[in-house]
Design a protein around this motif. Structure first.
Motif, PDB file in Angstrom:
ATOM      1  N   LEU A  85      72.943 -17.578  54.359  1.00 23.54           N
ATOM      2  CA  LEU A  85      72.799 -18.656  55.334  1.00 23.54           C
ATOM      3  C   LEU A  85      72.772 -20.007  54.636  1.00 23.54           C
ATOM      4  CD1 LEU A  85      72.125 -20.071  57.965  1.00 23.54           C
ATOM      5  CD2 LEU A  85      69.786 -19.194  57.810  1.00 23.54           C
ATOM      6  N   TRP A  86      71.984 -20.130  53.587  1.00 23.38           N
ATOM      7  CA  TRP A  86      71.905 -21.407  52.869  1.00 23.38           C
ATOM      8  C   TRP A  86      73.252 -21.801  52.282  1.00 23.38           C
ATOM      9  CZ3 TRP A  86      68.390 -25.095  52.988  1.00 23.38           C
ATOM     10  CH2 TRP A  86      68.439 -26.109  52.012  1.00 23.38           C
ATOM     11  N   ALA A 107      68.782 -29.755  56.713  1.00 21.59           N
ATOM     12  CA  ALA A 107      68.831 -28.297  56.672  1.00 21.59           C
ATOM     13  C   ALA A 107      67.446 -27.696  56.878  1.00 21.59           C
ATOM     14  CB  ALA A 107      69.434 -27.820  55.353  1.00 21.59           C
ATOM     15  N   GLU A 108      66.461 -28.232  56.188  1.00 20.91           N
ATOM     16  CA  GLU A 108      65.099 -27.708  56.308  1.00 20.91           C
ATOM     17  C   GLU A 108      64.581 -27.879  57.736  1.00 20.91           C
ATOM     18  OE1 GLU A 108      63.541 -25.961  54.257  1.00 20.91           O
ATOM     19  OE2 GLU A 108      64.427 -26.351  52.299  1.00 20.91           O
ATOM     20  N   ALA A 109      64.860 -29.024  58.339  1.00 23.70           N
ATOM     21  CA  ALA A 109      64.390 -29.282  59.705  1.00 23.70           C
ATOM     22  C   ALA A 109      65.048 -28.336  60.701  1.00 23.70           C
ATOM     23  CB  ALA A 109      64.666 -30.731  60.083  1.00 23.70           C
ATOM     24  N   LEU A 110      66.345 -28.099  60.565  1.00 24.29           N
ATOM     25  CA  LEU A 110      67.058 -27.223  61.482  1.00 24.29           C
ATOM     26  C   LEU A 110      66.637 -25.767  61.307  1.00 24.29           C
ATOM     27  CD1 LEU A 110      70.579 -28.869  61.275  1.00 24.29           C
ATOM     28  CD2 LEU A 110      69.215 -28.641  63.354  1.00 24.29           C
ATOM     29  N   LEU A 111      66.460 -25.342  60.072  1.00 25.20           N
ATOM     30  CA  LEU A 111      65.994 -23.975  59.827  1.00 25.20           C
ATOM     31  C   LEU A 111      64.620 -23.751  60.449  1.00 25.20           C
ATOM     32  CD1 LEU A 111      67.065 -23.411  56.105  1.00 25.20           C
ATOM     33  CD2 LEU A 111      67.976 -22.226  58.110  1.00 25.20           C
ATOM     34  N   ARG A 120      66.902 -17.816  54.944  1.00 30.91           N
ATOM     35  CA  ARG A 120      67.913 -18.680  54.323  1.00 30.91           C
ATOM     36  C   ARG A 120      68.742 -17.977  53.251  1.00 30.91           C
ATOM     37  NH1 ARG A 120      64.924 -23.611  52.271  1.00 30.91           N
ATOM     38  NH2 ARG A 120      63.558 -23.094  54.027  1.00 30.91           N
ATOM     39  N   HIS A 121      68.166 -16.983  52.577  1.00 31.77           N
ATOM     40  CA  HIS A 121      68.892 -16.309  51.496  1.00 31.77           C
ATOM     41  C   HIS A 121      69.432 -14.944  51.915  1.00 31.77           C
ATOM     42  CE1 HIS A 121      67.767 -19.551  48.928  1.00 31.77           C
ATOM     43  NE2 HIS A 121      66.485 -19.263  48.964  1.00 31.77           N
ATOM     44  N   GLN A 133      74.404 -16.924  66.375  1.00 34.81           N
ATOM     45  CA  GLN A 133      74.666 -18.099  67.204  1.00 34.81           C
ATOM     46  C   GLN A 133      73.812 -19.272  66.746  1.00 34.81           C
ATOM     47  OE1 GLN A 133      77.092 -18.252  69.180  1.00 34.81           O
ATOM     48  NE2 GLN A 133      76.773 -20.206  70.216  1.00 34.81           N
ATOM     49  N   LYS A 134      72.585 -19.002  66.343  1.00 36.66           N
ATOM     50  CA  LYS A 134      71.733 -20.060  65.798  1.00 36.66           C
ATOM     51  C   LYS A 134      72.349 -20.669  64.547  1.00 36.66           C
ATOM     52  CE  LYS A 134      67.265 -18.114  67.294  1.00 36.66           C
ATOM     53  NZ  LYS A 134      65.960 -17.610  66.789  1.00 36.66           N
ATOM     54  N   VAL A 135      72.947 -19.818  63.701  1.00 36.44           N
ATOM     55  CA  VAL A 135      73.602 -20.309  62.481  1.00 36.44           C
ATOM     56  C   VAL A 135      74.711 -21.292  62.839  1.00 36.44           C
ATOM     57  CG1 VAL A 135      74.979 -19.656  60.469  1.00 36.44           C
ATOM     58  CG2 VAL A 135      73.036 -18.243  61.155  1.00 36.44           C
ATOM     59  N   MET A 136      75.510 -20.952  63.850  1.00 39.58           N
ATOM     60  CA  MET A 136      76.591 -21.838  64.265  1.00 39.58           C
ATOM     61  C   MET A 136      76.049 -23.178  64.784  1.00 39.58           C
ATOM     62  SD  MET A 136      79.569 -20.378  63.710  1.00 39.58           S
ATOM     63  CE  MET A 136      78.746 -20.041  62.146  1.00 39.58           C
TER      64      MET A 136
END
Length: 232
Positions: A85-86, A107-111, A120-121, A133-136
């Motif tokens: 993901l990261w 990135a940190e805020a969205l994760l 993330r890993h 879908q969250k990743v997109m």
């Protein structure tokens, strides 16, 4: 301020002929337009035409801040099997040209917002459909563009993720971004969109505010669902 101006005289897929005809609309700063229509109405063709993915398009499509300022969130997740993901986020940031500190902060805020910090890993190809879908959505919101094109974002999202997504939409509209969102979730669209574009058989059958769509459908007190069925 206008974010995009779309004038499609006709568009289609080679020998299959024109799917769209006379599609004409604008997306304004802070505006959320719901792109509504039954399967086969031309919603995906409209989006592909805007993204420059079709060669058989006759018309003119202009973005106020250039095509690079447009973020597209597809209906079906597009993922690389070997990337975490990261790493997906890093790849998107590199494509957007984001500086490392800006990328990491966003990135940190969205994760955190989508409850994926601990993942993330991990490899997103192994995620559930809702997590993919969250990743997109995370990748789409990473760049904070001036225009979003979002295709069926609610598929697979649980109520909490849907709430987080709607909150992001609200903040981006306040920032001035324009949004075109294709969806079949009409009750949510009625609640959050300030304008609508209803397609049927490749043509616009109604556009404008809910009151204007009601007028077109002849249902002055109708819901968007009622108007949709009256018009298509």
């Amino acid at each position: 301020m206008e974010k995009a101006s779309i004038h499609i005289k006709k568009a289609g897929y080679g020998d299959s002929g024109a799917i769209l005809r006379d599609i004409d609309f604008r997306i304004l700063e802070g505006q959320l337009i719901g792109l509504i229509g039954p399967n086969g109405a031309g919603k995906s063709t409209t989006i592909k035409s805007m993204l420059g993915l079709l060669k058989d398009v006759e018309g003119n499509i202009e973005f106020a801040d250039g095509r690079a300022s447009v973020a597209y969130v597809p209906e079906h997740p597009v993922l690389y099997e070997e990337l975490t993901l990261w790493e997906h986020m890093e790849l998107a940031a590199a494509a957007y040209g984001l500086e490392r500190p800006v990328f990491e902060e966003r990135a940190e805020a969205l994760l955190a917002q989508f409850k994926l910090s601990a993942d993330r890993h991990r490899l997103p190809v192994a995620f559930s459909k809702g997590m993919q879908q969250k990743v997109m959505l995370i990748i789409g919101f990473l760049n904070r563009p001036s225009l979003y094109i979002v295709d069926e974002p609610f598929i697979g999202l649980d109520p909490r993720a849907t709430k987080d997504f709607l909150e992001l939409l609200r903040k981006e509209r306040e920032r001035g971004a324009g949004i075109l969102m294709s969806t079949h979730v009409l009750d949510t669209a009625e609640r959050i969109c300030d304008s609508f574009l209803l397609l049927s058989e490749g043509r616009i059958v109604a556009q404008g505010t809910l009151d204007e769509v009601r007028q077109e459908s002849g249902l002055p007190d109708g819901t968007l669902f009622d108007c949709f069925h009256a018009l298509v």
